[in-house]
Design a protein around this motif. Structure first.
Motif: not given
Length: 138
Positions: A110-138
């Motif tokens: 997000e600090k350099i969002e304006s210069i990211l290439p168009q084909d950049t894949v977004e990968v969102l990491f979230e910690e769940q309440t049970d301590g596991t992690r989910s990774i969403m790939i867009h």
């Protein structure tokens, strides 16, 4: 969108291998998520699956780390947390990295969002309440 789940550190390399099969020939990855959610740890696992033999650590102070795979491919790992302005990315020549044939993993994109290439894949990491992690790939 694909969702991966990391139940424990013991299975992170298996999830990294699955991630690599899902993303195919994509090269630029914007890793988003709270500090401490496991972005760097995941990049380390992905690098291990790619055959990187270098020491893999956070590029927080260097901004970018360069790794070499056993097959002589390059992987760049960026951490833009400490930059104040997108101009800093221009100053160190981000284009040479992003538009090479190397894989690029970018923390705090997000600090350099304006210069990211168009084909950049977004990968969102979230910690769940049970301590596991989910990774969403867009």
């Amino acid at each position: 969108m694909s969702v991966l789940k990391i139940n424990s550190l013991e299975e992170i390399n298996a999830v990294a291998k699955e991630f690599l099969s899902l993303v195919g020939d994509k090269r630029i990855f914007a890793l988003q998520g709270a500090m401490g959610v496991g972005k760097t740890t995941f990049v380390k696992a992905v690098c291990e699956e790619l055959g990187v033999e270098d020491t893999i650590n956070s590029p927080t102070f260097a901004i970018v780390n360069e790794y070499h795979t056993a097959k002589d491919k390059l992987v760049y790992h960026f951490d833009f947390y400490r930059i104040e302005d997108v101009q800093e990315a221009y100053d160190f020549g981000y284009e040479d990295y992003f538009y090479s044939q190397a894989m690029c993993f970018i923390e705090w994109p997000e600090k350099i969002e304006s210069i990211l290439p168009q084909d950049t894949v977004e990968v969102l990491f979230e910690e769940q309440t049970d301590g596991t992690r989910s990774i969403m790939i867009h």
